[in-house]
Design a protein around this motif. Structure first.
Motif, PDB file in Angstrom:
ATOM      1  N   ALA A 114       6.123  -5.861 -13.095  1.00 15.63           N
ATOM      2  CA  ALA A 114       5.502  -4.960 -14.073  1.00 15.63           C
ATOM      3  C   ALA A 114       3.985  -5.028 -14.003  1.00 15.63           C
ATOM      4  O   ALA A 114       3.309  -3.989 -14.080  1.00 15.63           O
ATOM      5  CB  ALA A 114       5.978  -5.321 -15.482  1.00 15.63           C
ATOM      6  N   LEU A 115       3.433  -6.210 -13.839  1.00 15.31           N
ATOM      7  CA  LEU A 115       1.969  -6.340 -13.773  1.00 15.31           C
ATOM      8  C   LEU A 115       1.391  -5.810 -12.475  1.00 15.31           C
ATOM      9  O   LEU A 115       0.310  -5.230 -12.466  1.00 15.31           O
ATOM     10  CB  LEU A 115       1.563  -7.811 -13.934  1.00 15.31           C
ATOM     11  CG  LEU A 115       1.480  -8.333 -15.341  1.00 15.31           C
ATOM     12  CD1 LEU A 115       1.224  -9.845 -15.339  1.00 15.31           C
ATOM     13  CD2 LEU A 115       0.371  -7.634 -16.124  1.00 15.31           C
ATOM     14  N   LEU A 116       2.098  -6.018 -11.376  1.00 18.00           N
ATOM     15  CA  LEU A 116       1.566  -5.633 -10.068  1.00 18.00           C
ATOM     16  C   LEU A 116       1.933  -4.207  -9.648  1.00 18.00           C
ATOM     17  O   LEU A 116       1.277  -3.633  -8.800  1.00 18.00           O
ATOM     18  CB  LEU A 116       2.088  -6.597  -8.992  1.00 18.00           C
ATOM     19  CG  LEU A 116       1.637  -8.040  -9.112  1.00 18.00           C
ATOM     20  CD1 LEU A 116       2.400  -8.913  -8.116  1.00 18.00           C
ATOM     21  CD2 LEU A 116       0.137  -8.159  -8.900  1.00 18.00           C
ATOM     22  N   GLY A 117       2.986  -3.669 -10.250  1.00 16.01           N
ATOM     23  CA  GLY A 117       3.525  -2.392  -9.813  1.00 16.01           C
ATOM     24  C   GLY A 117       2.574  -1.214  -9.896  1.00 16.01           C
ATOM     25  O   GLY A 117       1.530  -1.282 -10.543  1.00 16.01           O
ATOM     26  N   PRO A 118       2.951  -0.120  -9.230  1.00 15.44           N
ATOM     27  CA  PRO A 118       2.088   1.063  -9.209  1.00 15.44           C
ATOM     28  C   PRO A 118       1.993   1.738 -10.568  1.00 15.44           C
ATOM     29  O   PRO A 118       2.851   1.561 -11.407  1.00 15.44           O
ATOM     30  CB  PRO A 118       2.790   1.976  -8.199  1.00 15.44           C
ATOM     31  CG  PRO A 118       4.189   1.485  -8.096  1.00 15.44           C
ATOM     32  CD  PRO A 118       4.196   0.052  -8.501  1.00 15.44           C
ATOM     33  N   ARG A 135       0.831  -1.215   0.000  1.00 17.41           N
ATOM     34  CA  ARG A 135       0.000   0.000   0.000  1.00 17.41           C
ATOM     35  C   ARG A 135       0.861   1.259   0.000  1.00 17.41           C
ATOM     36  O   ARG A 135       0.564   2.225  -0.708  1.00 17.41           O
ATOM     37  CB  ARG A 135      -0.952  -0.010   1.200  1.00 17.41           C
ATOM     38  CG  ARG A 135      -2.131  -0.954   1.026  1.00 17.41           C
ATOM     39  CD  ARG A 135      -3.170  -0.792   2.141  1.00 17.41           C
ATOM     40  NE  ARG A 135      -2.665  -1.142   3.457  1.00 17.41           N
ATOM     41  CZ  ARG A 135      -2.615  -2.374   3.952  1.00 17.41           C
ATOM     42  NH1 ARG A 135      -3.038  -3.383   3.250  1.00 17.41           N
ATOM     43  NH2 ARG A 135      -2.144  -2.588   5.173  1.00 17.41           N
ATOM     44  N   ALA A 136       1.968   1.250   0.764  1.00 19.89           N
ATOM     45  CA  ALA A 136       2.864   2.406   0.812  1.00 19.89           C
ATOM     46  C   ALA A 136       3.489   2.686  -0.549  1.00 19.89           C
ATOM     47  O   ALA A 136       3.788   3.831  -0.885  1.00 19.89           O
ATOM     48  CB  ALA A 136       3.957   2.173   1.860  1.00 19.89           C
ATOM     49  N   ALA A 137       3.653   1.629  -1.355  1.00 20.30           N
ATOM     50  CA  ALA A 137       4.226   1.785  -2.700  1.00 20.30           C
ATOM     51  C   ALA A 137       3.154   2.108  -3.744  1.00 20.30           C
ATOM     52  O   ALA A 137       3.469   2.244  -4.923  1.00 20.30           O
ATOM     53  CB  ALA A 137       4.954   0.504  -3.099  1.00 20.30           C
ATOM     54  N   GLY A 138       1.904   2.239  -3.285  1.00 17.33           N
ATOM     55  CA  GLY A 138       0.816   2.559  -4.214  1.00 17.33           C
ATOM     56  C   GLY A 138       0.249   1.336  -4.928  1.00 17.33           C
ATOM     57  O   GLY A 138      -0.418   1.459  -5.955  1.00 17.33           O
ATOM     58  N   ILE A 139       0.507   0.169  -4.378  1.00 12.25           N
ATOM     59  CA  ILE A 139       0.023  -1.075  -4.986  1.00 12.25           C
ATOM     60  C   ILE A 139      -1.167  -1.581  -4.194  1.00 12.25           C
ATOM     61  O   ILE A 139      -1.142  -1.624  -2.966  1.00 12.25           O
ATOM     62  CB  ILE A 139       1.139  -2.139  -4.990  1.00 12.25           C
ATOM     63  CG1 ILE A 139       2.314  -1.624  -5.801  1.00 12.25           C
ATOM     64  CG2 ILE A 139       0.626  -3.472  -5.519  1.00 12.25           C
ATOM     65  CD1 ILE A 139       3.568  -2.443  -5.628  1.00 12.25           C
ATOM     66  N   LYS A 140      -2.193  -1.968  -4.924  1.00 11.07           N
ATOM     67  CA  LYS A 140      -3.349  -2.573  -4.276  1.00 11.07           C
ATOM     68  C   LYS A 140      -3.523  -3.983  -4.824  1.00 11.07           C
ATOM     69  O   LYS A 140      -2.968  -4.311  -5.881  1.00 11.07           O
ATOM     70  CB  LYS A 140      -4.599  -1.727  -4.480  1.00 11.07           C
ATOM     71  CG  LYS A 140      -4.926  -1.423  -5.907  1.00 11.07           C
ATOM     72  CD  LYS A 140      -6.074  -0.442  -5.982  1.00 11.07           C
ATOM     73  CE  LYS A 140      -6.290  -0.087  -7.450  1.00 11.07           C
ATOM     74  NZ  LYS A 140      -7.279   0.887  -7.670  1.00 11.07           N
TER      75      LYS A 140
END
Length: 195
Positions: free
Chosen positions: A191-195, A145-150
């Motif tokens: 790449a698929l999961l990143g922010p 979440r801190a990295a902007g990933i959900k």
């Protein structure tokens, strides 16, 4: 309280599953017969049919157990406090380690299960739902979440998981090891999961 009969039943079931796994490793699922399974399990056909209606039902039970174990191992390998990209690497490396531990079973799961048709549909759906839930759970951390990933959508999870599974299968079929694709799998997943 567990009775002796329940323990014996569980032991015989596990011996049959182990016998099937050994036969798949040696000759492949399609060439395996019930006689091969009971010979390796050192039990009787009667015992086999007390547990399973046939080779396909035994195979489905073997794979259902393997999927649960794989999900457990991957989940335990990921440190939710690690940087997010390291969490992805941990998950991929654990997945690949599971695939490398039983390459014949992994390949049989990917290639032979679809040929079972309707018999295997529930297994395929249950397995995919388990892996989707695991992926969503593993990406629902403070670091992510801190990295902007959900957590990824169901559809994105299916693309990621299906792609990894096919990449491993084709690599093993072509004579490679599942570990040969670790770096590519990590980069693609990031790449698929990143922010």
């Amino acid at each position: 309280m567990t009775t002796v009969t329940t323990v014996d039943t569980g032991q015989f079931r596990q011996r049959l599953l182990d016998g099937l796994a050994a036969s798949i490793t040696e000759t492949g699922f399609r060439e395996t017969t019930v006689a091969d399974v009971v010979r390796r399990a050192r039990t009787s056909r009667r015992t086999f049919y007390e547990h399973f209606s046939g080779k396909e039902e035994c195979f489905i039970a073997l794979l259902a157990d393997a999927n649960r174990e794989m999900i457990r191992q991957i989940s335990e390998a990921v440190d939710p406090g690690a940087p997010w990209a390291e969490q992805v690497r941990q998950a991929i490396e654990a997945w690949i380690a599971c695939a490398e531990a039983e390459p014949a079973i992994t390949l049989s799961w990917i290639r032979d299960v679809p040929a079972l048709g309707a018999t295997s549909r529930d297994l395929q759906r249950e397995a995919m739902e388990g892996f989707i839930a695991m992926t969503q759970r593993l990406t629902d951390t403070a670091e992510m979440r801190a990295a902007g990933i959900k957590p990824p959508s169901r559809q994105l999870s299916i693309m990621l998981l299906g792609g990894l599974r096919e990449l491993i299968a084709t690599t093993v079929e072509d004579g490679g090891r599942a570990g040969d694709v670790t770096e590519l799998a990590v980069r693609a997943s990031i790449a698929l999961l990143g922010p």
